[in-house]
Scaffold this active site. Structure first.
Site, short mmCIF file in Angstrom:
data_model
loop_
_atom_site.label_atom_id
_atom_site.label_comp_id
_atom_site.label_asym_id
_atom_site.label_seq_id
_atom_site.Cartn_x
_atom_site.Cartn_y
_atom_site.Cartn_z
CG LEU A 91 17.80 -0.99 9.01
CD1 LEU A 91 17.36 -2.21 9.81
CD2 LEU A 91 18.51 -1.45 7.74
CG HIS A 92 17.28 3.51 2.87
ND1 HIS A 92 17.35 4.89 2.81
CD2 HIS A 92 17.88 3.04 1.76
CE1 HIS A 92 17.97 5.23 1.68
NE2 HIS A 92 18.29 4.14 1.02
CG LEU B 121 -1.70 -1.31 1.46
CD1 LEU B 121 -2.44 -1.24 2.80
CD2 LEU B 121 -2.67 -1.58 0.32
CG ASP B 122 2.54 4.81 -2.97
OD1 ASP B 122 3.78 4.69 -2.85
OD2 ASP B 122 1.97 5.88 -3.26
CD GLU C 216 6.17 4.53 0.51
OE1 GLU C 216 7.18 5.23 0.35
OE2 GLU C 216 5.18 4.58 -0.24
CG ASP D 15 11.29 5.00 4.39
OD1 ASP D 15 11.55 4.06 3.61
OD2 ASP D 15 10.42 5.84 4.16
CD GLN E 210 14.70 6.34 0.49
OE1 GLN E 210 15.42 7.34 0.42
NE2 GLN E 210 13.54 6.35 1.11
CB ILE E 211 17.45 4.49 -6.58
CG1 ILE E 211 18.12 3.44 -5.71
CG2 ILE E 211 18.30 4.74 -7.84
CD1 ILE E 211 18.18 2.06 -6.33
N GLY E 212 15.37 6.59 -7.12
CA GLY E 212 14.72 7.42 -8.13
C GLY E 212 14.43 8.83 -7.70
CG ASN E 213 11.74 10.11 -5.13
OD1 ASN E 213 11.31 10.48 -6.22
ND2 ASN E 213 11.01 9.44 -4.27
#
Length: 607
Positions: free
Chosen positions: A323-324, A258-259, A296, A321, A391-394
């Site tokens: 932990l990332h 779920l976004d 999410e 998020d 985290q990559i695309g933004n």
């Protein structure tokens, strides 16, 4: 009321749409023949028509108010895109071969997130099928598809979907998705689908012309908020609840991601997420198969996963998020934007031990306290990652971790995620160190909207102080640059990293200490000055001990392993993993003090 165009067999199709304020609605068939068929309205505002001589493949619009032709908001297929006709689909004709498939238990998932359009050169569901053996060999047992609901144009991340029931035509449509799920289950792989219930895309979204699907009470960064709690919201809620169950029932999807549920606003006594969980649980009982919901969220709120009896929504798991961010800042040194809340080993220690690094502490980025404690949440309630599409695309240039840190640091990141007690998620290509960026791309037809997207992207990067111009989201080259380079996985460091991931996943599956889901048998602590983190999992003979070194230099540390004999399981700096060579000397199996290479980790298990 079941919405959409339902083929009942024998050339009969039932059309149902909710449009409570319209004076007239008709089904306008345009192929194989042209007909205009009036619909009848009930007391709740649903329009219905049962039409004969209509077969799967028939194309239609709804005519609103005797003058405006619009696609079905619950269309099951938009073969010509978001502005054109809808098509009748027969789901019962597909030959499923997964009757014995019962899915994979939540805590055992190893997830692989992918974007259909950039995962292969062809960018289709069918093109994924030959890759399933490789994913199985890697050790993942679940793929998570970024949204596949019909979006405008030729390319999109999927979060601009305008038809939530329709499978993207360029990916292969309904049959393509069914073939993919069928083959995944044959390979023992679960399928998680990313769905967006916080907004709809700006182009091709005609929902507001049908009824009060949106509200001005709340605002989201991506578009008008969905009306989950205002007047007429009962039928809006039904639309989205039906959508969730639709994927489980018709496409055999195993779980929904779920976004951005922090963009789902509902102040009613029963939150829409709580109701969604109830409906999902009911279906699980009915089908004798457990369907999962994974949220999410940036709220750091355990209410999302707490069971109903303790005041929660009961969602099965949520992305973590924290932990990332803890891991990313230690590896890269970046502390701009939301990364300013992190950067010390204590953040990773807390996140590895509990889940949320912020559980009520002051957040410098938010300028307020943030989160509540997740200490008592089981590890299966968190999905963790070192990379994902956001985290990559933004990032302005869409850089993957492989272009930001050293090869040794990539192995270190893999160790943290795959040896953690939480559900690991890999982003496509991560396993072999893909270097192609994953950029933000769109293919809109409206010029003002294209310019608004360009301005919006630049504004998003302000807090991170990145310099230069971002790639143009509308340019097709931005999309093509983001496709994976599969040939690299057989070369040099890329092949070694792939083997390293396979090895860690194998250990996670086969070593009892890594399978232990009890937080009472988990110990995490760190040395801030040395930038070292210690992780102990299990107890008794089923015990593991891992030391992670985030320092830019070699570090010598004392270990509390004197009482029992231990065996080295993994040293990421070993030459077999293309490292500079281990500094560990093993004499008696009793380790009092060890020296670690920079950006490396060592894992021990009891002999």
């Amino acid at each position: 009321m079941r919405i959409g165009a339902h083929y009942l067999g024998n050339g009969t199709c039932e059309f149902v749409v909710w449009a409570p304020f319209l004076k007239s609605v008709a089904v306008k068939l345009i192929s194989p023949d042209e007909r205009l068929l009036p619909m009848k309205k009930d007391e709740k505002g649903y329009w219905k028509a049962c039409v004969e001589d209509v077969y799967p493949g028939a194309c239609y619009f709804y005519q609103l108010g005797e003058k405006t032709d619009r696609p079905d908001p619950a269309s099951y297929f938009q073969p010509a895109g978001v502005h054109q006709y809808s098509q009748v689909v027969e789901f019962d004709s597909f030959k499923w071969k997964d009757s014995k498939w019962k899915g994979i238990e939540l805590s055992q998932l190893i997830i692989y997130e992918l974007h259909v359009g950039t995962f292969t050169p062809q960018g289709t569901f069918d093109a994924i099928l030959p890759r399933l053996n490789s994913l199985k060999e890697l050790g993942v047992n679940a793929i998570e598809l970024m949204p596949v609901a019909q979006f405008p144009g030729e390319r999109n991340w999927g979060y601009d979907g305008a038809y939530l029931f329709a499978v993207q035509n360029l990916y292969g449509g309904p049959e393509g998705l069914m073939r993919l799920v069928n083959e995944c289950h044959k390979h023992g792989i679960s399928v998680i689908l990313d769905v967006v219930y916080n907004h709809l895309g700006p182009e091709g979204n005609y929902l507001a012309e049908y009824g009060p699907y949106f509200t001005d009470k709340y605002h989201t960064p991506w578009g008008k908020a969905i009306n989950f709690d205002d007047a007429y919201s009962d039928e809006v809620r039904s639309f989205f609840l039906q959508n969730a169950l639709f994927w489980f029932e018709n496409y055999h999807i195993d779980a929904l991601r779920l976004d951005a549920i922090h963009g789902i606003y509902d102040m009613g006594a029963k939150h829409i997420l709580e109701e969604l969980k109830e409906k999902t649980a009911e279906l699980s009982v009915q089908k004798k198969k457990t369907y999962y919901l994974i949220a999410e969220s940036n709220l750091n709120d355990t209410k999302i996963t707490r069971i109903k009896e303790t005041g929660g929504y009961g969602i099965d798991s949520q992305w973590c998020d924290d932990l990332h961010h803890s891991l990313h800042t230690l590896l890269t040194g970046e502390i701009t934007g939301y990364y300013c809340d992190f950067g010390e080993t204590k953040h990773l220690v807390k996140s590895l031990g509990e889940g949320f690094a912020y559980s009520g502490e002051y957040s410098p980025f938010r300028k307020r306290r943030h989160g509540n404690s997740s200490k008592n949440c089981p590890p299966s309630q968190f999905v963790v990652f070192s990379q994902n599409h956001d985290q990559i695309g933004n990032r302005m240039l869409g850089e993957r971790l492989s272009t930001l840190v050293s090869f040794e640091a990539l192995k270190l990141a893999a160790g943290v995620i795959l040896l953690s007690p939480y559900i690991p998620l890999l982003f496509m290509g991560e396993e072999y160190g893909e270097e192609a960026p994953f950029l933000y791309f769109v293919s809109h037809s409206d010029v003002p909207l294209i310019e608004a997207v360009r301005r919006g992207r630049k504004h998003e990067f302000h807090d991170f102080q990145w310099q230069g111009e971002p790639p143009d989201p509308q340019d097709s080259e931005t999309f093509l640059t983001s496709k994976l380079n599969w040939g690299k996985k057989r070369q040099g460091h890329h092949k070694v990293l792939l083997d390293f991931y396979k090895h860690l996943i194998h250990l996670r599956k086969t070593i009892p200490a890594f399978a232990n889901q009890d937080k009472n048998k988990l110990s995490v602590y760190g040395l801030e000055d040395e930038k070292v983190v210690f992780l102990q999992r299990g107890e008794g003979v089923d015990n593991s001990f891992t030391v992670f070194n985030f320092s830019d230099s070699e570090v010598s540390v004392k270990l509390p392993l004197q009482e029992n004999h231990w065996k080295k399981l993994v040293d990421s700096s070993d030459e077999m993993w293309d490292g500079p060579g281990s500094l560990l000397t093993e004499k008696t199996g009793q380790f009092n003090q060890i020296t670690l290479r920079k950006h490396s980790f060592i894992t021990f298990i009891k002999e």
